[in-house]
Motif scaffolding. Sequence first.
Motif, PDB file in Angstrom:
ATOM      1  N   LYS A   9     -71.479  26.244 -11.105  1.00 48.52           N
ATOM      2  CA  LYS A   9     -71.036  27.566 -11.562  1.00 48.52           C
ATOM      3  C   LYS A   9     -70.324  27.417 -12.899  1.00 48.52           C
ATOM      4  CE  LYS A   9     -72.445  29.923  -8.014  1.00 48.52           C
ATOM      5  NZ  LYS A   9     -73.707  29.178  -7.854  1.00 48.52           N
ATOM      6  N   ASN A  19     -66.629  36.325 -18.343  1.00 47.19           N
ATOM      7  CA  ASN A  19     -66.766  34.945 -17.871  1.00 47.19           C
ATOM      8  C   ASN A  19     -67.577  34.054 -18.804  1.00 47.19           C
ATOM      9  OD1 ASN A  19     -65.350  35.304 -15.418  1.00 47.19           O
ATOM     10  ND2 ASN A  19     -67.118  36.397 -14.603  1.00 47.19           N
ATOM     11  N   ASP A  38     -71.887  32.935 -12.843  1.00 47.09           N
ATOM     12  CA  ASP A  38     -70.432  32.876 -12.672  1.00 47.09           C
ATOM     13  C   ASP A  38     -70.101  32.730 -11.183  1.00 47.09           C
ATOM     14  OD1 ASP A  38     -70.550  35.418 -11.501  1.00 47.09           O
ATOM     15  OD2 ASP A  38     -69.930  36.468 -13.320  1.00 47.09           O
ATOM     16  N   ALA A  39     -68.823  32.659 -10.885  1.00 39.79           N
ATOM     17  CA  ALA A  39     -68.409  32.387  -9.505  1.00 39.79           C
ATOM     18  C   ALA A  39     -68.903  33.469  -8.538  1.00 39.79           C
ATOM     19  CB  ALA A  39     -66.893  32.265  -9.437  1.00 39.79           C
ATOM     20  N   SER A  42     -64.456  29.673 -15.149  1.00 40.02           N
ATOM     21  CA  SER A  42     -64.039  31.076 -15.126  1.00 40.02           C
ATOM     22  C   SER A  42     -62.615  31.182 -15.660  1.00 40.02           C
ATOM     23  CB  SER A  42     -64.093  31.597 -13.691  1.00 40.02           C
ATOM     24  OG  SER A  42     -63.049  30.991 -12.952  1.00 40.02           O
TER      25      SER A  42
END
Length: 298
Positions: free
Chosen positions: A141, A208, A180-181, A144
Motif C-alpha cells: 500500500k 494520499n 492507498d490504505a 499515507s
Amino acid sequence: MKPLNKIWINGKIAPLAHANLLSFHQGLNYGACVYDGVRCYASPNGVAIFRLREHLDRFFYSASVLKMKLGFDKKQVAQGIKDLIKANGITSGYIRPMAFYSEPKMGINILGSRVTFVIFAWKHKNQKQAKAIRLYITKYKRLSPQIVDIKAKISGYYANSLLGFLDAQSSGYDQPLFLDAAGYLAEGAINNIFIVKNKTLYTPTDKNILNGITRDTVMAIAKNLKLKVVERNIQPSFLKKAGEIFLTGTGVQLLRVKEVKGYYKNNKESTVVDLISKDYEKITRGQIKKYNKWLTIV
Ligand code: PMP
C-alpha cells in the motif's frame, strides 16, 4: 546515467568528485535526505527552468519537515541552479537538488547534525516519445499521511516505491501502481496517474499522494482545452472503463500506459494524451506566451 561533471555543493560550483558521498552518514543510513527534480528546456528567450518556484517551495518544505537547515534561501538556490546550468553548458536538462544529514555518526538524533547540500545536473538528449508501459497493482500500500508527511520528498519514503517496483518487475511488469490504505488508486512509484474517459480526466485526490507539479500542469492544460478534470477517490475497477491512462512526472512528463494487469489493455491511439503532451511540450519550451509565467530564464 552519470551526472555532468560540474556540481553545485554548499554554495559553490565544483567538480563531481567533490560530492564525495562514500562515507557513513545519517542520510544514507536512515534516508534522512530530501530532494527534488527540476527540468530546463531550450526556449526562444534562452534556457528556461520549468516551474522553478514550485519545485523550490516543495524542496524547502521537504527540508523543513526533517528540520534541516539548508543555509541558503530560495533566491540563492535558484541562482545556484542557474549557475550550474551555465557551468555545464546545458540547454535541455534535468537538475536534482539534494540535501542530507552528512554527520558520520550513529544514532537517529539528526537534530543539529551537519547537512550537505548538492545539486546535480544531467543533459537531456532530444527525447523520443517514451514507450507505453505496463502497470501492476502492487501488494504494497502507498504511504499515507498517518505514516509520513506525504507532501515531502524524503528519500527514505522511496523504500515503499522500490518495493512496489520490485514487486511489479518480478511479475513481469514495468512499474507498480499503488493503492492507498482504503483500497483506492493512489499513484505510481514516482509518478501520478490520470485516467481518461469520455473527454474527462480522472485523478486521485491529493490526500494520499505526492501532489505532483506535472499533475498540476496537466490539469491546467486540460481545463484550457475544455476537458473536464475530476479529482476523486477512484476504485481500481474504474480502470476497466478507461479510454486512456497515463502517468505524469517531471522527468517523464506524460507517460502512456498500455496495460494494467487484470484491469486494462489498450493498443489504440492515445488522442487525449497526445493533445495534452503537445501543449506540455510547447509550454515548457516557451512557445505559449500565456504560460511563460512558469518559466525562469537562466
Ligand atoms: N509521485 C511521487 C511519489 C514522486 O516521486 C513524483 C516525482 N517527484 C511524482 C509523483 C510526480 O511529481 P512531479 O510531477 O512534481 O515530478
